[in-house]
Design an enzyme around this catalytic site. Structure first.
Site, PDB file in Angstrom:
ATOM      1  N   HIS A  42       9.998  67.078  14.414  1.00  0.00           N
ATOM      2  CA  HIS A  42      10.534  65.756  14.784  1.00  0.00           C
ATOM      3  C   HIS A  42       9.783  64.656  14.021  1.00  0.00           C
ATOM      4  O   HIS A  42      10.384  63.692  13.519  1.00  0.00           O
ATOM      5  CB  HIS A  42      10.345  65.491  16.282  1.00  0.00           C
ATOM      6  N   SER A  89      10.260  74.416  16.877  1.00  0.00           N
ATOM      7  CA  SER A  89      11.301  74.131  17.862  1.00  0.00           C
ATOM      8  C   SER A  89      10.647  73.852  19.206  1.00  0.00           C
ATOM      9  O   SER A  89       9.627  74.474  19.544  1.00  0.00           O
ATOM     10  CB  SER A  89      12.232  75.344  17.990  1.00  0.00           C
ATOM     11  N   SER A  90      11.239  72.941  19.956  1.00  0.00           N
ATOM     12  CA  SER A  90      10.725  72.673  21.308  1.00  0.00           C
ATOM     13  C   SER A  90      10.793  73.937  22.157  1.00  0.00           C
ATOM     14  O   SER A  90      10.033  74.104  23.100  1.00  0.00           O
ATOM     15  CB  SER A  90      11.556  71.579  21.980  1.00  0.00           C
ATOM     16  N   ARG A  91      11.736  74.816  21.839  1.00  0.00           N
ATOM     17  CA  ARG A  91      11.903  76.030  22.644  1.00  0.00           C
ATOM     18  C   ARG A  91      10.862  77.097  22.327  1.00  0.00           C
ATOM     19  O   ARG A  91      10.749  78.066  23.081  1.00  0.00           O
ATOM     20  CB  ARG A  91      13.314  76.592  22.472  1.00  0.00           C
TER      21      ARG A  91
HETATM   22  P1  AMP Z   1      15.984  68.257  19.288  1.00  0.00           P
HETATM   23  O1  AMP Z   1      14.920  67.490  20.002  1.00  0.00           O
HETATM   24  O2  AMP Z   1      15.759  69.725  19.277  1.00  0.00           O
HETATM   25  O3  AMP Z   1      17.377  67.856  19.723  1.00  0.00           O
HETATM   26  O4  AMP Z   1      15.884  67.825  17.758  1.00  0.00           O
HETATM   27  C1  AMP Z   1      15.936  66.481  17.376  1.00  0.00           C
HETATM   28  C2  AMP Z   1      16.063  66.409  15.876  1.00  0.00           C
HETATM   29  O5  AMP Z   1      14.941  67.031  15.276  1.00  0.00           O
HETATM   30  C3  AMP Z   1      17.300  67.146  15.352  1.00  0.00           C
HETATM   31  O6  AMP Z   1      17.880  66.408  14.288  1.00  0.00           O
HETATM   32  C4  AMP Z   1      16.731  68.448  14.861  1.00  0.00           C
HETATM   33  O7  AMP Z   1      17.487  69.061  13.835  1.00  0.00           O
HETATM   34  C5  AMP Z   1      15.376  67.990  14.332  1.00  0.00           C
HETATM   35  N1  AMP Z   1      14.444  69.118  14.262  1.00  0.00           N
HETATM   36  C6  AMP Z   1      14.164  70.014  15.238  1.00  0.00           C
HETATM   37  N2  AMP Z   1      13.309  70.957  14.777  1.00  0.00           N
HETATM   38  C7  AMP Z   1      13.050  70.646  13.486  1.00  0.00           C
HETATM   39  C8  AMP Z   1      12.248  71.240  12.466  1.00  0.00           C
HETATM   40  N3  AMP Z   1      11.548  72.347  12.678  1.00  0.00           N
HETATM   41  N4  AMP Z   1      12.221  70.652  11.244  1.00  0.00           N
HETATM   42  C9  AMP Z   1      12.948  69.517  11.003  1.00  0.00           C
HETATM   43  N5  AMP Z   1      13.726  68.912  11.928  1.00  0.00           N
HETATM   44  C10 AMP Z   1      13.775  69.468  13.151  1.00  0.00           C
END
Ligand code: AMP
Length: 287
Positions: free
Chosen positions: A40, A188-190
């Site tokens: 992020h 990943s948050s997961r």
């Molecule tokens: P999320 O909080 O998972 O909805 O992700 C928010 C944004 O961060 C989205 O545009 C995702 O694609 C991006 N994002 C999540 N993980 C990554 C990562 N490892 N590298 C780059 N962008 C990411």
């Protein structure tokens, strides 16, 4: 401007942003669901490069989760997230409640057809309708000049870009590369759901993608199918893994065509225990 502002109301957000637009200039926007990590933050850094004022939203959007998905257990470490945003130089964090975003009587949705028929759209019915609806709302609230999305969620980024084009939204969509842990696992948050055993097996997902990429580059086959078979076999051999999908599709349309021509997206979704992980790579077959 003070160092970093936060708000959870749309009224205050609008007030702060209308001043920022006059005083600062170009508005960059990074929508997230929080539980922030360096992936992020890489989007925030990209936004900083291109824009004068950077807004991050943190909202776990119930509309994009299926009934048996992880909406309730999704991590919400707001204080840690605010600290990361402050350190990264974010100007404003918007963290609305569900009631603020979806007041009683809310009845509108935005849907992109076609692109959402594939990959995660197939295995998570209704997911992208939830994503496009909330992102459209956020775009209306923040009115950014540029919005930043991760290649990690390749289909999401394409769907949002299509929505922006089709609805003539006056903003640009920037897609940023996937940030990975040292062992290759896509951040990943997961990932924080993974047990230590699952975590130690998880890097094999990216290893499988890289192996297929090098096979594609060696031009062993003229059809996607044998590569896909091999990808599936490699993913299935990861201990505890259940493959949701493993596809090689056109990187623009997400359609499957067997010929290895043009740019391909190699995209996978895997369950490790109760955690669903996605990852992908882009391969230019003519390179
Ligand atoms: P999320 O909080 O998972 O909805 O992700 C928010 C944004 O961060 C989205 O545009 C995702 O694609 C991006 N994002 C999540 N993980 C990554 C990562 N490892 N590298 C780059 N962008 C990411």
């Amino acid at each position: 401007m003070p160092e970093m502002q936060t708000t959870s109301t749309i009224t205050q957000l609008r007030k702060i942003i209308s001043t920022a637009r006059k005083v600062e200039g170009k508005i960059g926007f990074v929508p997230t669901m929080g539980a922030l990590h360096q992936g992020h933050i890489s989007l925030v850094h990209e936004a900083r490069k291109h824009c004068d004022y950077v807004v991050v939203s943190i909202f776990v959007n119930p509309m994009q989760f299926g009934p048996n998905e992880d909406f309730h257990r999704y991590p919400r470490p707001l204080q840690d997230d605010l600290k990361l945003c402050l350190d990264a130089g974010v100007d404003l964090v918007f963290h609305p409640t569900v009631e603020e975003m979806y007041p009683a009587g809310f009845a509108t949705s935005v849907e992109v057809n076609g692109l959402t028929d594939h990959l995660c759209g197939k295995s998570r019915p209704g997911h992208f309708k939830g994503v496009t609806t909330v992102v459209m709302k956020l775009f209306g609230q923040v009115q950014p000049d540029l919005a930043f999305f991760g290649q990690k969620d390749a289909q999401q980024a394409l769907v949002i870009r299509k929505m922006a084009t089709d609805l003539d939204l006056p903003l640009g969509i920037v897609i940023c590369p996937t940030l990975r842990e040292k062992d290759g696992l896509a951040m990943s948050s997961r990932n924080r759901y993974l047990s230590s055993e699952e975590r130690s097996n998880a890097p094999a997902i990216y290893e499988a993608l890289c192996q297929i990429e090098s096979e594609i580059r060696s031009k062993k086959h003229s059809s996607c199918i044998p590569y896909r078979e091999e990808l599936l076999a490699r993913l299935r051999s990861i201990p505890g893994a259940v493959v949701d999908y493993a596809e090689i599709v056109d990187a623009g349309s997400l359609e499957f065509t067997p010929e290895m021509r043009g740019e391909k997206l190699v995209a996978v979704a895997i369950r490790l225990g109760t955690t669903r992980l996605i990852d992908n790579i882009l391969v230019n077959t003519s390179a």
